[in-house]
Design an enzyme around this catalytic site. Structure first.
Site, mmCIF file in Angstrom:
data_model
loop_
_atom_site.group_PDB
_atom_site.id
_atom_site.type_symbol
_atom_site.label_atom_id
_atom_site.label_comp_id
_atom_site.label_asym_id
_atom_site.label_seq_id
_atom_site.Cartn_x
_atom_site.Cartn_y
_atom_site.Cartn_z
ATOM 1 N N ASP A 1 -21.331 14.520 30.124
ATOM 2 C CA ASP A 1 -20.369 13.831 30.993
ATOM 3 C C ASP A 1 -20.207 14.608 32.290
ATOM 4 O OD1 ASP A 1 -19.389 11.738 29.072
ATOM 5 O OD2 ASP A 1 -18.772 13.510 27.926
ATOM 6 N N GLY B 1 -22.053 15.242 22.185
ATOM 7 C CA GLY B 1 -22.734 13.990 21.864
ATOM 8 C C GLY B 1 -23.471 13.430 23.070
ATOM 9 N N LYS C 1 0.833 -1.205 0.000
ATOM 10 C CA LYS C 1 0.000 0.000 0.000
ATOM 11 C C LYS C 1 0.868 1.255 0.000
ATOM 12 C CE LYS C 1 -4.151 -1.996 1.988
ATOM 13 N NZ LYS C 1 -3.678 -3.385 2.229
ATOM 14 N N ASP D 1 -23.679 10.520 31.207
ATOM 15 C CA ASP D 1 -22.707 9.671 31.901
ATOM 16 C C ASP D 1 -22.346 10.329 33.226
ATOM 17 O OD1 ASP D 1 -22.647 7.916 29.784
ATOM 18 O OD2 ASP D 1 -20.784 8.704 28.925
ATOM 19 N N ASN E 1 -5.746 12.099 24.942
ATOM 20 C CA ASN E 1 -5.440 11.162 26.035
ATOM 21 C C ASN E 1 -4.404 10.142 25.605
ATOM 22 O OD1 ASN E 1 -7.273 12.439 27.639
ATOM 23 N ND2 ASN E 1 -8.824 10.828 27.574
#
Ligand code: DCP
Ligand code: MG
Ligand code: MN
Length: 339
Positions: free
Chosen positions: A191, A188, A72, A254, A277
């Site tokens: 949290d 989305g 590739k 969450d 992260n």
């Protein structure tokens, strides 16, 4: 992102890396961990090359690159494109795959199984598949859960939770994490990082499971639990859905239970983004340290296969800024943590 610290912007293999990165992103999205890893390893190896890698023989000479990737790489260098990537983008099964993987907790294995069984639409699934409880909820609220949540609405959900926290125990504290903390204009999901000064995980969890979550369920703010709460490895989270009073749209929420001693590491983890992260963890491991959602550790003992034997000595868990400092990285405010 962190990669910038490696000073690799003018890599002679930049074009190859860019194409391979798109393939890695695709395989990551469909949950093919093995291919994702293979592409990431190859990208990492190419980044270290000081010359353009032109032929499959040259590529194959690099230990982290196998035959199929070597071919590739040659194709990209000689044709400036990769047919496989273009087919991938056109593949119509991929669109059904994406549709099915948009259902909460449905990953690549389940979605591809359904496709192999001949299902193509959400109605097919509704009528002809024996769904588990969470999949059924995910399907019923498909449109809700796919919609982005405006920042102002995240703020409103958070305020309702905060009020319930204070009513249960004055000392409980909440920080809105995830994309909201990074300053995004929509998210989305919601949290919420929850802790209490001086408290253990056990104490935070007990307060949440016995007081706060029942109260929020009684007032019809929390609609359904999707995961978390009891089993040991799920002890530090509660995933579910919430809705504002009078609103029909359910949102994914969450709740993350964090012991006070781990707040800094938890903030880094739950602020993300996930790529930031990963690069911070990689940086830690290059410096013989280990970063996870509980803390930053030194002297991690590893066996012959690099497998971890002990966690090592805790360097810092509580103070977010101090973790950056020990890692030797300039503090990045949450708004900058996008890769
Ligand atoms: N996280 C991670 N790795 C994962 C999943 C999550 O490091 N595989 C961390 C980083 C994320 C944070 O947890 O920023 C919250 O996870 P979300 O899935 O809620 O992602 P975001 O809040 O960043 O984005 P979204 O707006 O889509 O919710
Ligand atoms: Mg989020
Ligand atoms: Mn989340």
């Amino acid at each position: 992102c962190m990669e910038k610290h490696d000073g690799n912007e003018d890599n002679p293999n930049a074009k190859t890396i860019e194409v391979l990165q798109q393939m890695a992103t695709y395989y990551d999205r469909i949950g093919d961990r093995w291919r994702t890893m293979a592409y990431r390893k190859a990208i990492g190896a190419l980044r270290k090359q000081s010359q353009l890698v032109r032929t499959k023989e040259e590529a194959r000479a690099i230990p982290q690159i196998g035959d199929s990737l070597a071919e590739k790489i040659e194709e990209i260098v000689t044709t400036n494109r990769l047919r496989k990537l273009e087919y991938t983008k056109l593949d119509s099964n991929d669109q059904v795959l994406q549709l099915f993987m948009g259902i909460y907790q449905v990953g690549y294995p389940t979605a591809s199984k359904w496709i192999a069984q001949g299902h193509r639409t959400l109605d097919d699934l509704r009528q002809n598949v024996d769904l588990n409880t969470n999949q059924r909820i995910g399907l019923e609220h498909y449109v809700d859960f796919q919609q982005r949540i405006p920042r102002a609405e995240v703020t409103e959900h958070a305020a309702i939770v905060e009020k319930a926290l204070k009513a249960a125990d004055d000392g409980l504290q909440m920080i809105v994490g995830g994309s909201y903390r990074r300053g995004n204009k929509d998210s989305g999901d919601i949290d919420l990082i929850i802790t209490k000064e001086g408290a253990s995980l056990e104490l935070v969890r007990t307060l949440m499971m016995e007081l706060v979550i029942p109260a929020l369920t009684d007032q019809d703010f929390l609609k359904v639990k999707l995961a978390g709460g009891e089993a040991h490895e799920q002890a530090s989270k509660w995933h579910g859905a919430s809705a504002l009073p009078g609103a029909k749209t359910w949102r994914r929420i969450d709740l993350l239970f964090v012991p006070w001693a781990e707040l800094g590491a938890a903030l880094i983890y739950f602020t993300g983004n996930d790529i930031f992260n990963r690069s911070l963890r990689l940086l830690a491991s290059r410096k013989e340290m280990r970063l996870n959602q509980h803390g930053l550790y030194a002297d991690v003992m590893r066996g012959r296969g690099r497998e971890r034997i002990t966690d090592g000595k805790l360097l810092e868990g509580q103070d977010e800024k101090r973790i950056f400092e020990i890692l030797g990285v300039p503090y990045q405010p949450p708004e900058h943590r996008k890769c």
